[in-house]
Design a protein around this motif. Structure first.
Motif, PDB file in Angstrom:
ATOM      1  N   VAL A 291      -7.581 -50.836  53.862  1.00  0.00           N
ATOM      2  CA  VAL A 291      -6.733 -51.529  52.895  1.00  0.00           C
ATOM      3  C   VAL A 291      -6.040 -50.480  52.022  1.00  0.00           C
ATOM      4  O   VAL A 291      -6.690 -49.584  51.489  1.00  0.00           O
ATOM      5  CB  VAL A 291      -7.544 -52.501  52.006  1.00  0.00           C
ATOM      6  N   GLU A 292      -4.723 -50.585  51.905  1.00  0.00           N
ATOM      7  CA  GLU A 292      -3.963 -49.661  51.065  1.00  0.00           C
ATOM      8  C   GLU A 292      -3.717 -50.304  49.703  1.00  0.00           C
ATOM      9  O   GLU A 292      -3.369 -51.479  49.631  1.00  0.00           O
ATOM     10  CB  GLU A 292      -2.625 -49.311  51.727  1.00  0.00           C
ATOM     11  N   VAL A 293      -3.898 -49.531  48.637  1.00  0.00           N
ATOM     12  CA  VAL A 293      -3.753 -50.037  47.273  1.00  0.00           C
ATOM     13  C   VAL A 293      -2.610 -49.308  46.576  1.00  0.00           C
ATOM     14  O   VAL A 293      -2.533 -48.073  46.617  1.00  0.00           O
ATOM     15  CB  VAL A 293      -5.057 -49.847  46.468  1.00  0.00           C
TER      16      VAL A 293
ATOM     17  N   LYS B 137      -3.073 -58.531  37.905  1.00  0.00           N
ATOM     18  CA  LYS B 137      -3.253 -59.384  39.091  1.00  0.00           C
ATOM     19  C   LYS B 137      -3.085 -58.538  40.348  1.00  0.00           C
ATOM     20  O   LYS B 137      -2.246 -57.654  40.414  1.00  0.00           O
ATOM     21  CB  LYS B 137      -2.302 -60.575  39.070  1.00  0.00           C
ATOM     22  N   THR B 138      -3.924 -58.823  41.326  1.00  0.00           N
ATOM     23  CA  THR B 138      -3.922 -58.081  42.582  1.00  0.00           C
ATOM     24  C   THR B 138      -3.434 -59.006  43.684  1.00  0.00           C
ATOM     25  O   THR B 138      -4.075 -60.001  43.996  1.00  0.00           O
ATOM     26  CB  THR B 138      -5.336 -57.556  42.902  1.00  0.00           C
ATOM     27  N   LEU B 139      -2.276 -58.654  44.242  1.00  0.00           N
ATOM     28  CA  LEU B 139      -1.634 -59.462  45.278  1.00  0.00           C
ATOM     29  C   LEU B 139      -1.860 -58.819  46.634  1.00  0.00           C
ATOM     30  O   LEU B 139      -1.739 -57.600  46.780  1.00  0.00           O
ATOM     31  CB  LEU B 139      -0.135 -59.585  44.987  1.00  0.00           C
TER      32      LEU B 139
ATOM     33  N   GLY C 169     -10.406 -63.820  43.215  1.00  0.00           N
ATOM     34  CA  GLY C 169     -11.233 -62.688  42.818  1.00  0.00           C
ATOM     35  C   GLY C 169     -10.781 -61.384  43.448  1.00  0.00           C
ATOM     36  O   GLY C 169     -11.468 -60.369  43.357  1.00  0.00           O
ATOM     37  N   VAL C 170      -9.604 -61.420  44.121  1.00  0.00           N
ATOM     38  CA  VAL C 170      -9.104 -60.216  44.779  1.00  0.00           C
ATOM     39  C   VAL C 170      -8.896 -59.127  43.740  1.00  0.00           C
ATOM     40  O   VAL C 170      -8.313 -59.352  42.681  1.00  0.00           O
ATOM     41  CB  VAL C 170      -7.788 -60.483  45.547  1.00  0.00           C
ATOM     42  N   CYS C 171      -9.411 -57.946  44.054  1.00  0.00           N
ATOM     43  CA  CYS C 171      -9.291 -56.792  43.172  1.00  0.00           C
ATOM     44  C   CYS C 171      -9.204 -55.543  44.045  1.00  0.00           C
ATOM     45  O   CYS C 171      -9.508 -55.593  45.230  1.00  0.00           O
ATOM     46  CB  CYS C 171     -10.480 -56.728  42.209  1.00  0.00           C
ATOM     47  N   PRO C 172      -8.812 -54.413  43.462  1.00  0.00           N
ATOM     48  CA  PRO C 172      -8.668 -53.201  44.265  1.00  0.00           C
ATOM     49  C   PRO C 172      -9.941 -52.358  44.385  1.00  0.00           C
ATOM     50  O   PRO C 172      -9.874 -51.187  44.724  1.00  0.00           O
ATOM     51  CB  PRO C 172      -7.578 -52.434  43.495  1.00  0.00           C
TER      52      PRO C 172
END
Length: 159
Positions: free
Chosen positions: A107-109, A45-47, A97-100
């Protein structure tokens, strides 16, 4: 459409055909696990959060929960998730649908250590009914992550 951005992103690596699309929603960990017929912990999951003026993404295992004390110690601010509107605008993908992958500039991942216990994980692919199976090495490579963080709790109970 966000999934098309992600599809184009993976096409440059010859991997667009690995994106899975479902006839049902995969917008939550539970729904994604049902669609994939796997354990929820393997969903990546991408928060999305805001740290000062910078949008950040933290990719965690599906059974992990953000630990506020660890988060503040790492990022210097209280964990505050972006609203649905802010996530779509600042990250480039809508919640669910948030993904890296194929994110907006700036945007920092970060990847949480809770993911390291799996050979492969399933992050979303830009829509509320998609995913892609990646090894941890592939996740590192294609997410453009800045580093590994340890900002979650609860997942260790499952080990």
């Amino acid at each position: 459409m966000s999934i098309e951005k992600v599809r184009n992103w993976f096409a440059q690596y010859g991997m667009a055909d690995r994106i899975l699309e479902f006839p049902v929603s995969s917008a939550t960990v539970e729904l994604a696990a049902q669609a994939l017929k796997i354990e929820p912990c393997r969903i990546a999951k991408t928060l999305s959060f805001g740290v000062h003026d910078t949008p950040i993404l933290i990719v965690t295992a599906g059974d992990a929960k953000v630990d506020n004390a660890k988060y503040k110690a790492r990022f210097g601010v209280k964990a505050k998730m972006l609203s649905h509107e802010d996530a779509a605008e600042r990250i480039g993908h809508a919640v669910g649908g948030v993904c890296p992958f194929a994110v907006n500039e700036g945007v920092e991942v970060y990847l949480d250590v809770s993911l390291k216990r799996f050979p492969t994980v399933f992050p979303a692919a830009g829509s509320s009914n998609s995913a892609i199976e990646l090894t941890i090495e592939e996740l590192e490579r294609f997410s453009g992550f800045l580093g590994w963080v340890d900002v979650c709790k609860a997942w260790q109970d499952a080990i």
